[in-house]
Design a protein around this motif. Structure first.
Motif, short mmCIF file in Angstrom:
data_model
loop_
_atom_site.label_atom_id
_atom_site.label_comp_id
_atom_site.label_asym_id
_atom_site.label_seq_id
_atom_site.Cartn_x
_atom_site.Cartn_y
_atom_site.Cartn_z
N GLU A 420 14.06 -16.52 -1.11
CA GLU A 420 13.50 -17.42 -0.10
C GLU A 420 12.78 -18.62 -0.73
N LEU A 421 12.67 -18.64 -2.04
CA LEU A 421 12.04 -19.76 -2.75
C LEU A 421 13.02 -20.94 -2.76
N ASP A 422 12.53 -22.15 -2.54
CA ASP A 422 13.41 -23.32 -2.52
C ASP A 422 13.22 -24.14 -3.80
N LEU A 423 14.15 -24.01 -4.72
CA LEU A 423 14.11 -24.75 -5.98
C LEU A 423 15.23 -25.79 -6.04
N SER A 424 15.72 -26.20 -4.88
CA SER A 424 16.89 -27.08 -4.82
C SER A 424 16.56 -28.54 -5.04
N SER A 425 15.28 -28.90 -5.00
CA SER A 425 14.90 -30.31 -5.06
C SER A 425 14.76 -30.85 -6.48
N LYS A 426 13.97 -30.16 -7.31
CA LYS A 426 13.63 -30.71 -8.63
C LYS A 426 13.95 -29.79 -9.81
N THR A 427 14.09 -28.48 -9.57
CA THR A 427 14.09 -27.51 -10.67
C THR A 427 15.42 -27.45 -11.40
N ASN A 428 15.37 -27.66 -12.73
CA ASN A 428 16.55 -27.62 -13.59
C ASN A 428 16.62 -26.36 -14.45
N LEU A 429 15.48 -25.66 -14.59
CA LEU A 429 15.43 -24.52 -15.51
C LEU A 429 14.32 -23.58 -15.11
N VAL A 430 14.63 -22.29 -15.07
CA VAL A 430 13.63 -21.24 -14.89
C VAL A 430 13.68 -20.34 -16.11
N VAL A 431 12.54 -20.14 -16.76
CA VAL A 431 12.46 -19.27 -17.93
C VAL A 431 11.57 -18.08 -17.59
N LEU A 432 12.15 -16.88 -17.70
CA LEU A 432 11.42 -15.66 -17.40
C LEU A 432 11.07 -14.99 -18.71
N SER A 433 9.93 -15.36 -19.25
CA SER A 433 9.48 -14.83 -20.54
C SER A 433 8.75 -13.52 -20.29
N ALA A 434 9.52 -12.56 -19.81
CA ALA A 434 8.95 -11.25 -19.44
C ALA A 434 9.97 -10.18 -19.78
N CYS A 435 9.61 -8.94 -19.58
CA CYS A 435 10.46 -7.83 -19.99
C CYS A 435 11.57 -7.54 -18.98
N GLN A 436 12.79 -7.34 -19.48
CA GLN A 436 13.93 -6.87 -18.68
C GLN A 436 14.19 -7.70 -17.43
N THR A 437 14.02 -9.04 -17.52
CA THR A 437 14.21 -9.86 -16.34
C THR A 437 15.68 -10.12 -16.04
N LYS A 438 16.58 -9.83 -17.01
CA LYS A 438 18.01 -10.01 -16.73
C LYS A 438 18.63 -8.73 -16.17
N ILE A 439 17.91 -7.62 -16.29
CA ILE A 439 18.43 -6.34 -15.82
C ILE A 439 18.45 -6.34 -14.29
N GLY A 440 19.46 -5.72 -13.73
CA GLY A 440 19.54 -5.55 -12.29
C GLY A 440 20.42 -4.37 -11.97
#
Length: 526
Positions: A420-440
């Motif tokens: 539900e977060l809207d990052l469509s306007s300005k955001t080019n990159l999100v960095v998740l410098s946390a544990c297991q953030t690619k796991i799903g």
């Protein structure tokens, strides 16, 4: 089977019709009648995709797709044996991440617009219940361990899991009733020629497809297409990757398991890898493989290539439109001060160093709030979160990044909220410098319920995230190098490639555990 088909068509039982068609295909395959087997598998898939196209709720679509994989696997195997590699590739794409492809292809929607008011009231009540139970659990665990009331903690955990499951089910109900979801369209996968036209001259795409007995690699650039069958089973890949992920010997920079995986997955493809960038579309267990660390025992795959991953090749049609013209400003949050959560001292230093590169003020400690993400991320070119991540195996939509809560938010930035977060306007990159953030949670239809895809849906073209619990200090060094490289004019993929090289030059961090957890997903620009 043949007698049942007309009856099933007459009564309109399309799901059983698809199963019957697939079974007939399987019977013909066992008799060595390949042409008839292919025909019936195609018919089965056509019926299934017709049903799937009418399912509008992504979770239900993904659940349906995960039950239909067998016909795709058998048909792809037959096409490869026939040498019809383009058809094999087309059905590989059709078997992968279709629910996510439909999500990205459609405009953003508000699932609550026009929803039943009673359902929305129930949603708010469940949210409050989940927050209260979460806070209670933190309070119970904040005592010295010898004073823990284990029975009360276990009961509270069970109540929390049940409430989260109820919330997930309620969200599905709201989506089923949503007028905006009813208008969603289902899109076809991109033809091979379209995919080739979307690749720049310096990028090769490798798409893997893992079956029970063997694995296929489709190698594509803008003017060629090759298919390589690999005699390695899903079981062999799973066992080798599990051995590596045990991290038994952190003094060995070239683990034997990664050498074996390199020999299987890269060596047969080497003659066709003639560009500096490689886009990898993983499949099945390969979603959990750090491709950058695959090694021949002397060097790594990432020595020669800048790597990034994609959920499917067809998604290339939709990622460039998420790209913004300017890099934009940085919003960096790190080391949130949360009761009962151990501090991340290196994360605090990490975000301060990164923020200084971009002349901005980092939000650390008590200032690293979830509210800051909701209020500021929409206008930020880059979002950097250095915090604890939690992968929720029971309720993947509740996997979260731990930030500071307030009277508006509980501090847990969860997967279902990120959508539900809207990052469509300005955001080019999100960095998740946390544990297991690619796991799903990975379904058989290759849908991954996790943060990566949630942030891509939210509007960023690129996400950087981790495959395992990362080392705090090594990650801080990697991030500083990555952002310095970006600021120096490198593209995202090259910036990560060079940052990983810099980290492993430190003898203390030479093992891939320290530098290979992070990877880029999405459009890496130029």
């Amino acid at each position: 089977y043949n007698q049942a088909l007309p009856i099933l068509k007459e009564v309109g039982n399309r799901s059983i019709e698809a199963i019957t068609l697939s079974n007939i295909g399987f019977s013909y395959e066992n008799q060595g009648k390949t042409a008839q087997a292919i025909d019936f598998y195609q018919q089965a898939i056509k019926v299934r995709e017709s049903i799937q196209g009418n399912i509008k709720v992504s979770e239900l679509k993904a659940s349906f797709a995960s039950q239909q994989v067998g016909a795709y696997e058998r048909l792809i195997n037959l096409y490869v044996d026939q040498g019809n590699f383009e058809a094999a590739f087309n059905y590989t794409e059709r078997a992968k991440a279709r629910a996510f492809l439909d999500q990205v292809a459609n405009d953003r929607i508000n699932i609550r617009a026009g929803a039943d008011s009673q359902l929305l009231e129930k949603e708010q009540a469940l949210k409050k219940e989940i927050i209260a139970l979460s806070q209670r659990l933190i309070t119970l665990r904040n005592r010295p361990k010898n004073q823990w009331d284990n029975e009360t903690i276990a009961n509270t955990e069970n109540q929390l899991t049940a409430s989260k499951t109820a919330y997930e089910n309620l969200l599905t109900q709201i989506k089923i009733q949503s007028p905006e979801i009813a208008d969603l369209i289902s899109v076809d996968v991109a033809p091979l020629a379209d995919i080739q036209s979307l690749l720049d001259t310096d990028t090769t795409l490798i798409e893997y497809f893992v079956t029970e007995e063997r694995t296929f690699a489709f190698i594509i650039n803008n003017n060629s297409f090759k298919t390589v069958p690999i005699n390695v089973s899903r079981k062999q890949l799973t066992e080798e990757l599990a051995l590596f992920r045990d991290f038994i010997d952190l003094d060995e920079p070239y683990p034997q398991e990664l050498q074996q995986l390199y020999e299987w997955l890269i060596l047969p493809l080497q003659p066709y890898l003639n560009t500096t960038k490689i886009a990898i579309v993983p499949h099945s267990v390969l979603h959990y493989l750090p491709f950058a660390a695959l090694t021949d025992g002397k060097g790594y795959l990432s020595d020669d290539y800048a790597l990034f991953t994609l959920p499917s090749a067809s998604i290339l049609r939709y990622l460039p439109e998420k790209r913004k013209s300017a890099t934009g400003n940085l919003l960096a949050l790190g080391d949130p001060e949360v009761t009962g959560i151990s501090p991340l001292n290196s994360a605090r230093d990490e975000v301060r160093a990164i923020a200084s590169l971009f002349n901005t003020q980092p939000l650390v400690g008590k200032a690293a709030t979830e509210n800051a993400v909701w209020s500021k991320a929409t206008q930020s070119g880059m979002l950097h979160l250095a915090a604890h991540g939690d992968y929720n195996t029971f309720n993947p939509l509740f996997s979260s990044i731990q930030l500071v809560g307030d009277n508006q938010h509980d501090g847990l930035l969860q997967v279902h909220e990120i959508y539900e977060l809207d990052l469509s306007s300005k955001t080019n990159l999100v960095v998740l410098s946390a544990c297991q953030t690619k796991i799903g949670e990975l379904s058989r239809g290759d849908e991954v319920v996790g943060m990566n895809r949630a942030f891509l849906y939210a509007g960023t073209p690129t996400v950087m995230s981790s495959l395992w619990n990362v080392d705090d200090a090594a990650t801080g060094l990697l991030m500083k190098e990555f952002y310095s490289n970006l600021q120096g004019g490198m593209g995202k993929a090259e910036a990560l490639q060079q940052a990983q090289k810099a980290v492993r030059q430190n003898q203390d961090y030479s093992h891939p555990y320290y530098w290979a957890a992070f990877s880029l997903t999405g459009d890496v620009g130029n």
